[in-house]
Design a protein around this motif. Structure first.
Motif: not given
Length: 264
Positions: A150-178
């Motif tokens: 049950e993998p999940r997509p990010f629940p929101r855009s921008g910074r995630l409400d997780l320790p460290g406040g990580p900001l996902p940055v889509h960098t495709p090429g290695h895989t399409r959803g990297h």
């Protein structure tokens, strides 16, 4: 994996744990890295190594004072076996959500598998570095099927409400959803395989792209460097190779220069 000491558990150093700042640790596993970001007792885990790195993942969490049930989420840069290895075991045993870019969700679920094939690797096995890496990879569980139920997509855009406040940055090429992750408060860029600093099959050292056989679309991977280049960071924590204190802009400049080298 380094052997524990006879009279007690392995130390962080023996486990390959390197502290980057007060909250962030990078761990060297079986030719691959994962990252732990702490906030008190809670943590975000970015990637999980090969399947046979599972015990080492748990040991590295313990070494920095985090119980596995206190991992708030596993963030996946991409769903290759050397980054996804322990994710489903953490999800199924501890209820840890496994989050990734929406385009990587079906890959993590193993609706398809998009990584270097045995044929591609075998065609290059005459090179001693490739053969020795492949043998280690198999021993680390590279041929084990590790779908996340049950993998999940990010629940929101921008910074995630997780320790460290990580900001996902889509960098495709290695895989399409990297997806890379910026930790803005720490100035840390977790680049996965969009930008590495070494690999056993590469003769280059320092920031670089992985060799071409590892990318779904190498041209797109090159274009994704422009996305990383624009980020404000002072630490590079790659999926392969040592962590470096270097800005994203400088790291990308070196990777572009390396990608033009006729030796690669």
């Amino acid at each position: 994996m380094p052997h524990p000491r006879r009279n007690g558990p392995a130390t962080p150093r023996e486990l390959g744990v390197r502290r980057v700042d007060a909250h962030t640790y990078v761990v060297a596993g079986s030719d691959v890295n994962w990252v732990i970001v702490r906030d008190g007792n809670a943590a975000t885990l970015i990637d999980t190594g090969y399947p046979h790195d599972h015990d080492r993942v748990l040991a590295s969490l313990a070494a920095v004072g985090v119980a596995p049930e206190e991992v708030v989420a596993v963030l996946v840069t991409h769903a290759h076996v050397d980054h996804l290895g322990a994710a489903e075991r953490l999800r199924s045993r501890y209820g840890t959500p496994v989050l990734t870019h929406p385009e990587e969700v079906p890959h993590a679920r193993r609706d398809f598998l998009d990584q270097a094939t045995l044929g591609q690797i075998a065609a290059r096995a005459w090179r001693p570095a490739v053969l020795s890496w492949a043998v280690r990879a198999v021993r680390a569980g590279a041929t084990v099927d590790v779908p996340v139920a049950e993998p999940r997509p990010f629940p929101r855009s921008g910074r995630l409400d997780l320790p460290g406040g990580p900001l996902p940055v889509h960098t495709p090429g290695h895989t399409r959803g990297h997806c890379s992750y910026l930790l803005p408060d720490s100035g840390v860029l977790v680049s996965g395989d969009a930008l590495v600093t070494a690999h056993p099959t590469s003769r280059a050292r320092g920031p670089q792209l992985l060799p071409g056989m590892f990318h779904a679309d190498r041209d797109r991977a090159l274009r994704s460097l422009a996305v990383l280049e624009a980020l404000d960071s002072e630490w590079l924590l790659p999926g392969h190779g040592p962590a470096l204190r270097i800005s994203a802009r400088a790291a990308v400049a070196r990777a572009r220069a390396t990608s033009r080298s006729p030796r690669l």
